[in-house]
Design a protein around this motif. Structure first.
Motif, PDB file in Angstrom:
ATOM      1  N   SER A 227       1.160  -1.247  -0.284  1.00  0.00           N
ATOM      2  CA  SER A 227      -0.013  -0.022   0.282  1.00  0.00           C
ATOM      3  C   SER A 227       0.950   1.481  -0.063  1.00  0.00           C
ATOM      4  CB  SER A 227      -0.753   0.165   1.412  1.00  0.00           C
ATOM      5  OG  SER A 227      -0.039   0.080   2.253  1.00  0.00           O
TER       6      SER A 227
ATOM      7  N   THR B  11      -2.827   4.925   0.280  1.00  0.00           N
ATOM      8  CA  THR B  11      -4.751   5.532  -0.517  1.00  0.00           C
ATOM      9  C   THR B  11      -5.599   4.023  -0.258  1.00  0.00           C
ATOM     10  OG1 THR B  11      -5.194   5.514  -2.371  1.00  0.00           O
ATOM     11  CG2 THR B  11      -4.323   7.508  -0.803  1.00  0.00           C
ATOM     12  N   THR B  12      -6.235   3.871   0.126  1.00  0.00           N
ATOM     13  CA  THR B  12      -6.540   3.031   0.256  1.00  0.00           C
ATOM     14  C   THR B  12      -7.675   2.453  -1.487  1.00  0.00           C
ATOM     15  OG1 THR B  12      -9.096   3.499   0.981  1.00  0.00           O
ATOM     16  CG2 THR B  12      -7.827   2.457   2.216  1.00  0.00           C
TER      17      THR B  12
ATOM     18  N   GLN C 129      -4.961   1.143  -3.650  1.00  0.00           N
ATOM     19  CA  GLN C 129      -4.918  -0.402  -3.568  1.00  0.00           C
ATOM     20  C   GLN C 129      -5.775  -1.006  -4.031  1.00  0.00           C
ATOM     21  OE1 GLN C 129      -3.900  -1.248   0.343  1.00  0.00           O
ATOM     22  NE2 GLN C 129      -2.258  -2.837  -0.491  1.00  0.00           N
ATOM     23  N   MET C 130      -7.559  -0.846  -3.314  1.00  0.00           N
ATOM     24  CA  MET C 130      -8.488  -1.331  -3.809  1.00  0.00           C
ATOM     25  C   MET C 130      -8.375  -1.662  -5.328  1.00  0.00           C
ATOM     26  SD  MET C 130     -11.938  -0.182  -1.598  1.00  0.00           S
ATOM     27  CE  MET C 130     -11.180   1.260  -1.612  1.00  0.00           C
TER      28      MET C 130
ATOM     29  N   ALA D 220      -1.701  -4.341   3.653  1.00  0.00           N
ATOM     30  CA  ALA D 220      -2.765  -3.350   3.811  1.00  0.00           C
ATOM     31  C   ALA D 220      -2.671  -1.591   4.158  1.00  0.00           C
ATOM     32  CB  ALA D 220      -4.173  -3.881   4.147  1.00  0.00           C
ATOM     33  N   ALA D 221      -3.834  -0.645   3.152  1.00  0.00           N
ATOM     34  CA  ALA D 221      -3.545   0.666   4.033  1.00  0.00           C
ATOM     35  C   ALA D 221      -4.540   0.578   4.393  1.00  0.00           C
ATOM     36  CB  ALA D 221      -3.677   1.270   2.441  1.00  0.00           C
ATOM     37  N   SER D 222      -5.385  -0.308   4.634  1.00  0.00           N
ATOM     38  CA  SER D 222      -6.467  -0.131   5.696  1.00  0.00           C
ATOM     39  C   SER D 222      -7.095  -1.475   6.702  1.00  0.00           C
ATOM     40  CB  SER D 222      -7.512   1.204   5.033  1.00  0.00           C
ATOM     41  OG  SER D 222      -9.554   0.242   6.451  1.00  0.00           O
TER      42      SER D 222
ATOM     43  N   ALA E 138     -11.363  -1.587   5.520  1.00  0.00           N
ATOM     44  CA  ALA E 138     -11.566  -1.008   4.222  1.00  0.00           C
ATOM     45  C   ALA E 138     -11.333  -1.473   2.890  1.00  0.00           C
ATOM     46  CB  ALA E 138     -10.859   0.426   3.851  1.00  0.00           C
ATOM     47  N   LEU E 139     -10.279  -2.606   2.934  1.00  0.00           N
ATOM     48  CA  LEU E 139      -9.798  -3.227   1.673  1.00  0.00           C
ATOM     49  C   LEU E 139     -10.930  -4.806   1.363  1.00  0.00           C
ATOM     50  CD1 LEU E 139      -6.089  -2.491   1.714  1.00  0.00           C
ATOM     51  CD2 LEU E 139      -8.098  -2.148   0.034  1.00  0.00           C
TER      52      LEU E 139
ATOM     53  N   SER F 130      -3.278   4.072   9.394  1.00  0.00           N
ATOM     54  CA  SER F 130      -2.490   2.041   9.192  1.00  0.00           C
ATOM     55  C   SER F 130      -2.564   1.339  10.555  1.00  0.00           C
ATOM     56  CB  SER F 130      -1.221   1.461   8.786  1.00  0.00           C
ATOM     57  OG  SER F 130      -0.034   2.435   9.706  1.00  0.00           O
TER      58      SER F 130
END
Length: 314
Positions: free
Chosen positions: A7, A45-46, A49-50, A68-70, A73-74, A137
């Motif tokens: 991320s 940012t999410t 990455q999504m 992961a960024a979150s 959220a992913l 994070s």
């Protein structure tokens, strides 16, 4: 095919992590164990990455290793990957998606241990700054939780400022330098690693004043620049601290774990990596590290098979 979805690529720790993943992947490809691998880096940012995860799903990779960024959220995108037959292992900054395996660090525990050690060195009294890591994070949230919960045990210690250093030397230096003029005397600083430790030290050295002769106790995050600085101060005036850091070599461990999963291995749902500890007893062992690097062992396929795949289920 094994993919890495990273991320954030904006600090030394993440660079080393990606390098360790790529080193393992290149070796596996050279040995004919995998056809190919993919590495994608994001901007933190999410949303990005999504989008990158969706592309990896369309490319029908076998396993995605995600930093992961979150934490949450992913989850929807990860669930789509699992439904498409793509296995997912979230590592370092992990996720709560139920279909993903996780390979993390006990951020709460190790940062709590380091905070307690420094609080004891202060005699349970003093002013401290907390320098947080990558905003938003899961590791930042967990490390901050570990620090603040530990400090509740020491009512004589006051947190006089909390800033974000993004686990980066330059950002941490600027953040600390900006708040120092408005603060009372600072006795210690709790960081989160990734190079922020040296940035914090530089901020105090440049500020000077009372800190020219007596630096606050700065929690080490395993950066080679900080270790060099620490060693020099130790020889000069006996400066003492402790360093604990998550190891960017987890990238290599994540690759080999993903590879084993692609072959059909069924690892525990939750797995934990060790952290690296440096103090005056072993400080000299790390003085020859290249500048701008983080203390980290490498983790081989054999280590993953013996330590992670045979770990007791949690």
């Amino acid at each position: 095919m094994i993919a890495l979805s990273n991320s954030y690529y904006g600090n030394t720790w993440r660079h080393q992590m990606v390098e360790s993943f790529e080193e393992a992947a290149k070796q596996a490809k050279q040995d004919g164990k995998i056809q190919d691998y993919i590495i994608v880096n994001g901007d933190g940012t999410t949303n990005q990455q999504m989008s990158q995860m969706a592309d990896l799903i369309l490319r029908k990779v076998d396993v995605i290793a995600i930093d992961a960024a979150s934490e949450s959220a992913l989850n929807g995108t990860i669930q789509k990957a699992c439904q498409a037959g793509v296995k997912v292992v979230a590592f370092d900054s992990i996720v709560s998606a139920p279909c993903a395996n996780t390979l993390g660090f006990d951020f709460v525990q190790y940062q709590g241990d380091m905070a307690r050690e420094i609080a004891k060195r202060l005699g349970g009294k003093g002013n401290i700054i907390i320098v947080r890591g990558v905003k938003g994070s899961a590791p930042d949230n967990d490390m901050y939780k570990g620090q603040t919960e530990a400090l509740k045990e020491f009512p004589g210690i006051k947190t006089v400022a909390t800033v974000y250093g993004q686990a980066t030397t330059s950002v941490a230096q600027s953040a600390v330098a900006n708040v120092l003029p408005s603060l009372p005397h600072v006795d210690a600083v709790l960081g989160q690693g990734g190079g922020d430790d040296f940035g914090i030290a530089q901020a105090f050295e440049q500020y000077g004043g009372a800190y020219a002769d007596k630096m606050p106790i700065i929690s080490g995050g395993g950066s080679s620049n900080f270790i060099q600085w620490w060693s020099e101060r130790n020889r000069k005036d006996g400066y003492s601290t402790v360093s604990m850091n998550t190891t960017p070599g987890i990238g290599g461990a994540a690759f080999w774990l993903a590879y084993e999963m692609a072959k059909g291995a069924k690892p525990p749902r939750t797995m934990t990596m060790p952290v690296a500890v440096v103090d005056e007893k072993n400080l000299d062992e790390y003085l020859k590290m290249p500048p701008g690097t983080i203390v980290s062992p490498s983790f081989s396929q054999d280590w993953v098979q013996k330590t992670l795949l045979q770990a007791p289920a949690k």
